[in-house]
Write a protein that holds these residues in place. Sequence first.
Motif, PDB file in Angstrom:
ATOM      1  N   ARG A  96       0.832  -1.204   0.000  1.00  0.00           N
ATOM      2  CA  ARG A  96       0.000   0.000   0.000  1.00  0.00           C
ATOM      3  C   ARG A  96       0.872   1.263   0.000  1.00  0.00           C
ATOM      4  N   THR A  97       1.997   1.206   0.712  1.00  0.00           N
ATOM      5  CA  THR A  97       2.915   2.351   0.811  1.00  0.00           C
ATOM      6  C   THR A  97       3.714   2.565  -0.466  1.00  0.00           C
ATOM      7  N   TYR A  98       4.248   1.488  -1.025  1.00  0.00           N
ATOM      8  CA  TYR A  98       5.173   1.614  -2.151  1.00  0.00           C
ATOM      9  C   TYR A  98       4.534   1.467  -3.521  1.00  0.00           C
ATOM     10  N   VAL A 115       4.826  10.538 -22.611  1.00  0.00           N
ATOM     11  CA  VAL A 115       5.334   9.175 -22.484  1.00  0.00           C
ATOM     12  C   VAL A 115       6.856   9.134 -22.330  1.00  0.00           C
ATOM     13  N   ALA A 116       7.570  10.015 -23.000  1.00  0.00           N
ATOM     14  CA  ALA A 116       9.038  10.001 -22.891  1.00  0.00           C
ATOM     15  C   ALA A 116       9.476  10.345 -21.466  1.00  0.00           C
ATOM     16  N   ALA A 117       8.821  11.328 -20.857  1.00  0.00           N
ATOM     17  CA  ALA A 117       9.162  11.704 -19.484  1.00  0.00           C
ATOM     18  C   ALA A 117       8.838  10.571 -18.515  1.00  0.00           C
ATOM     19  N   MET A 118       7.681   9.931 -18.716  1.00  0.00           N
ATOM     20  CA  MET A 118       7.316   8.804 -17.864  1.00  0.00           C
ATOM     21  C   MET A 118       8.323   7.673 -18.008  1.00  0.00           C
ATOM     22  N   HIS A 119       8.661   7.368 -19.247  1.00  0.00           N
ATOM     23  CA  HIS A 119       9.595   6.270 -19.506  1.00  0.00           C
ATOM     24  C   HIS A 119      10.964   6.554 -18.891  1.00  0.00           C
ATOM     25  N   ALA A 120      11.376   7.798 -18.927  1.00  0.00           N
ATOM     26  CA  ALA A 120      12.677   8.176 -18.355  1.00  0.00           C
ATOM     27  C   ALA A 120      12.705   8.004 -16.839  1.00  0.00           C
ATOM     28  N   ARG A 121      11.535   7.912 -16.223  1.00  0.00           N
ATOM     29  CA  ARG A 121      11.462   7.762 -14.764  1.00  0.00           C
ATOM     30  C   ARG A 121      11.181   6.321 -14.343  1.00  0.00           C
ATOM     31  N   GLY A 122      11.468   5.375 -15.212  1.00  0.00           N
ATOM     32  CA  GLY A 122      11.228   3.964 -14.916  1.00  0.00           C
ATOM     33  C   GLY A 122      11.935   3.472 -13.678  1.00  0.00           C
ATOM     34  N   ASP A 123      13.032   4.120 -13.321  1.00  0.00           N
ATOM     35  CA  ASP A 123      13.764   3.710 -12.123  1.00  0.00           C
ATOM     36  C   ASP A 123      12.964   3.976 -10.853  1.00  0.00           C
ATOM     37  N   MET A 124      12.014   4.920 -10.898  1.00  0.00           N
ATOM     38  CA  MET A 124      11.177   5.195  -9.724  1.00  0.00           C
ATOM     39  C   MET A 124      10.400   3.946  -9.313  1.00  0.00           C
ATOM     40  N   LEU A 125       9.817   3.274 -10.289  1.00  0.00           N
ATOM     41  CA  LEU A 125       9.043   2.074 -10.005  1.00  0.00           C
ATOM     42  C   LEU A 125       9.953   0.955  -9.511  1.00  0.00           C
ATOM     43  N   VAL A 126      11.083   0.803 -10.154  1.00  0.00           N
ATOM     44  CA  VAL A 126      12.046  -0.228  -9.762  1.00  0.00           C
ATOM     45  C   VAL A 126      12.498  -0.013  -8.318  1.00  0.00           C
ATOM     46  N   ASN A 127      12.818   1.225  -7.969  1.00  0.00           N
ATOM     47  CA  ASN A 127      13.269   1.525  -6.609  1.00  0.00           C
ATOM     48  C   ASN A 127      12.173   1.259  -5.589  1.00  0.00           C
ATOM     49  N   ALA A 128      10.925   1.573  -5.941  1.00  0.00           N
ATOM     50  CA  ALA A 128       9.806   1.302  -5.039  1.00  0.00           C
ATOM     51  C   ALA A 128       9.640  -0.200  -4.816  1.00  0.00           C
ATOM     52  N   ASN A 130      11.949  -2.564  -5.113  1.00  0.00           N
ATOM     53  CA  ASN A 130      13.065  -3.069  -4.328  1.00  0.00           C
ATOM     54  C   ASN A 130      12.971  -2.646  -2.868  1.00  0.00           C
ATOM     55  N   SER A 131      12.466  -1.451  -2.596  1.00  0.00           N
ATOM     56  CA  SER A 131      12.275  -1.003  -1.219  1.00  0.00           C
ATOM     57  C   SER A 131      11.227  -1.860  -0.523  1.00  0.00           C
ATOM     58  N   CYS A 132      10.141  -2.150  -1.220  1.00  0.00           N
ATOM     59  CA  CYS A 132       9.086  -2.988  -0.653  1.00  0.00           C
ATOM     60  C   CYS A 132       9.614  -4.395  -0.362  1.00  0.00           C
ATOM     61  N   HIS A 133      10.377  -4.936  -1.280  1.00  0.00           N
ATOM     62  CA  HIS A 133      10.952  -6.265  -1.056  1.00  0.00           C
ATOM     63  C   HIS A 133      11.865  -6.258   0.170  1.00  0.00           C
ATOM     64  N   ALA A 134      12.630  -5.200   0.340  1.00  0.00           N
ATOM     65  CA  ALA A 134      13.554  -5.119   1.479  1.00  0.00           C
ATOM     66  C   ALA A 134      12.794  -5.085   2.806  1.00  0.00           C
ATOM     67  N   VAL A 135      11.747  -4.265   2.899  1.00  0.00           N
ATOM     68  CA  VAL A 135      11.040  -4.143   4.180  1.00  0.00           C
ATOM     69  C   VAL A 135      10.167  -5.359   4.489  1.00  0.00           C
ATOM     70  N   THR A 136       9.866  -6.170   3.495  1.00  0.00           N
ATOM     71  CA  THR A 136       9.078  -7.383   3.748  1.00  0.00           C
ATOM     72  C   THR A 136       9.964  -8.619   3.899  1.00  0.00           C
ATOM     73  N   GLY A 137      11.276  -8.400   4.024  1.00  0.00           N
ATOM     74  CA  GLY A 137      12.186  -9.520   4.264  1.00  0.00           C
ATOM     75  C   GLY A 137      12.588 -10.281   3.022  1.00  0.00           C
ATOM     76  N   HIS A 138      12.471  -9.664   1.850  1.00  0.00           N
ATOM     77  CA  HIS A 138      12.841 -10.317   0.591  1.00  0.00           C
ATOM     78  C   HIS A 138      13.861  -9.472  -0.185  1.00  0.00           C
ATOM     79  N   PRO A 139      14.945  -9.045   0.440  1.00  0.00           N
ATOM     80  CA  PRO A 139      15.892  -8.165  -0.256  1.00  0.00           C
ATOM     81  C   PRO A 139      16.597  -8.848  -1.429  1.00  0.00           C
ATOM     82  N   TYR A 140      16.547 -10.151  -1.477  1.00  0.00           N
ATOM     83  CA  TYR A 140      17.153 -10.901  -2.576  1.00  0.00           C
ATOM     84  C   TYR A 140      16.309 -10.836  -3.846  1.00  0.00           C
TER      85      TYR A 140
END
Length: 158
Positions: A96-98, A115-128, A130-140
Amino acid sequence: MRALTLLMSAAALVLVALLFLREGEDQVVASTAGEEMEVAVHMGHLQRYHQKWWAAGAAGNAELAAFYLHEMGEVMEEIADAGVMDEGVDVSGPMRTYGPPMVKELERILKADGVAAMHARGDMLVNACNSCHAVTGHPYLRIQVPAEVHFPDQIFAP
């Protein structure tokens, strides 16, 4: 002798059944909503939608990118609303947070800047993710911006 053989066979069947049931428990995560949710299946859908969203963005297809953002948001909301607990770890709260807030931000960028600006920010979703995986005990479980996307039967261009 025959009774001993039957008893050992019955014990072996019970052991196999217990192992089978235990294996199934590892695959299904409890939900406070009363239904069990297989989070890995939902995550597989998210991964596929992420790749298709990325391909649509790379092709400059705003309408298709918006569609896949919406699909990702729906899956994330389903997990967020399900009250999922995995071995005592809340999965729904961090989702819900990420998850949905990031999708909403990418939808906002798509609408405001294209669309180009959105696509250029694809790392935002990836970082979210990975952050969610880390806080739920799945950093791998680490996600990256797709290096390649293989859906040879779909056209991503507008």
